[in-house]
Design a protein around this motif. Sequence first.
Motif, mmCIF file in Angstrom:
data_model
loop_
_atom_site.group_PDB
_atom_site.id
_atom_site.type_symbol
_atom_site.label_atom_id
_atom_site.label_comp_id
_atom_site.label_asym_id
_atom_site.label_seq_id
_atom_site.Cartn_x
_atom_site.Cartn_y
_atom_site.Cartn_z
ATOM 1 N N LYS A 82 49.422 42.974 41.092
ATOM 2 C CA LYS A 82 49.115 42.907 42.524
ATOM 3 C C LYS A 82 47.751 42.281 42.765
ATOM 4 O O LYS A 82 47.502 41.660 43.788
ATOM 5 C CB LYS A 82 49.144 44.313 43.127
ATOM 6 C CG LYS A 82 50.532 44.897 43.134
ATOM 7 C CD LYS A 82 50.611 46.183 43.965
ATOM 8 C CE LYS A 82 51.928 46.889 43.706
ATOM 9 N NZ LYS A 82 51.779 48.122 42.920
ATOM 10 N N GLU A 83 46.833 42.504 41.817
ATOM 11 C CA GLU A 83 45.471 41.995 41.986
ATOM 12 C C GLU A 83 45.035 41.206 40.752
ATOM 13 O O GLU A 83 44.118 41.612 40.040
ATOM 14 C CB GLU A 83 44.513 43.161 42.229
ATOM 15 C CG GLU A 83 44.869 43.949 43.480
ATOM 16 C CD GLU A 83 43.858 45.053 43.760
ATOM 17 O OE1 GLU A 83 42.717 44.715 44.109
ATOM 18 O OE2 GLU A 83 44.225 46.224 43.589
ATOM 19 N N LYS A 86 41.288 40.348 40.278
ATOM 20 C CA LYS A 86 40.447 41.456 39.824
ATOM 21 C C LYS A 86 40.476 41.577 38.302
ATOM 22 O O LYS A 86 39.459 41.811 37.656
ATOM 23 C CB LYS A 86 41.006 42.729 40.483
ATOM 24 C CG LYS A 86 40.238 43.974 40.254
ATOM 25 C CD LYS A 86 40.801 45.113 41.117
ATOM 26 C CE LYS A 86 40.480 46.434 40.449
ATOM 27 N NZ LYS A 86 40.945 47.592 41.208
#
Length: 321
Positions: A82-83, A86
């Motif tokens: 999802k990220e 990051k």
Amino acid sequence: MILVTGGAGYIGSHLVKKLKEENKDLIVFDNFEKGHRWAVKDVEVVEGDLRNEKDVENLFENYKIDEIFHFAAFSLVGESMKEPDKYFKNNVCGTLNLLKAMKKHGTRYIVFSSTAAVYGEPENIPITEDQKKEPTNVYGQSKLMIEDALKWYSNLDIIRYVALRYFNAAGAYPDGSIGEDHDPETHLIPIVLETALGNREKMYVYGNDYPTKDGTPVRDYIHVMDLIDAHIQAMEWMKKNNQSDVFNLGNGQGFSVLEVIKTAEKVTKRKINYEITSRRSGDPAVLIASSNKSKKILNWEPQYPQLEKIISDAWNWHKNR
Ligand code: UFG
């Protein structure tokens, strides 16, 4: 001096405690985003972030660092999808900052926490280190990118490294003082034990239609203390032989999700409520390590290969914390 990045996290804090017991001179570097202060009591800690080059530079200016155990990373597979930004930023860029500082300050040795996730869907079981590496998630890819960078720094004779590909780390310090605590928790054994404690009304088994003995996914669970021993042996081997290499760490034995639940019921003497639900995306059916290379070259031998012991040490921590 020894630097432990991510030394306040689950696996890092177990190594720190062990090295402290051996009176080693060490410093923990952690940003406390995932790590815990209680896990590094009585240890010298520098709070900082690997993504911040200035933090890393200050660390190397202030301490004469000879060797590094590099644990600091984000490690949730689901979150990494999802990220991705990051994960690439923290895991990859953070490590590049560390490598830059190693080069500048002449720090030669690093043991790196890699993962079975670098293999993706395995070709053959048990998995040997030379199998194809095609991660099926961003987390695994970020670790593989770091392995590649380490290889080049070693080829260029700037560093020596050992990358340790962990299978499913579990268990806790046998004295019950520290253990696994993630927020959110996604790992099977802590979730099973939280259910046994009644902190969760029930747990979910993600799929029972896999091509395995009982339809649930099979994993190779390895005691965190055995992982720690391998780190210490890897550092010694690297320094003695002036070589770099990559090793799997697992027990070479697979347990299904239902077998883990059954063993936990035996250990805790409690009933664990579960419900079968749909598969979690990206979960391979079977992951089992061949650790022959670690055993042969590092002279490593797991001390706690029994699933019951792994779960009972984890239980000892969960029920008393
Ligand atoms: N599982 C459940 N219910 C839960 C939690 C997990 O059924 O509530 C199942 C999963 O589907 C999986 C097994 O239990 O089949 C083990 O799941 P974990 O999340 O504990 O561990 P993973 O095998 O998914 O992941 C581990 C490490 C990762 C690493 C990966 C390598 O935690 O960091 O191995 O494949 F990337």
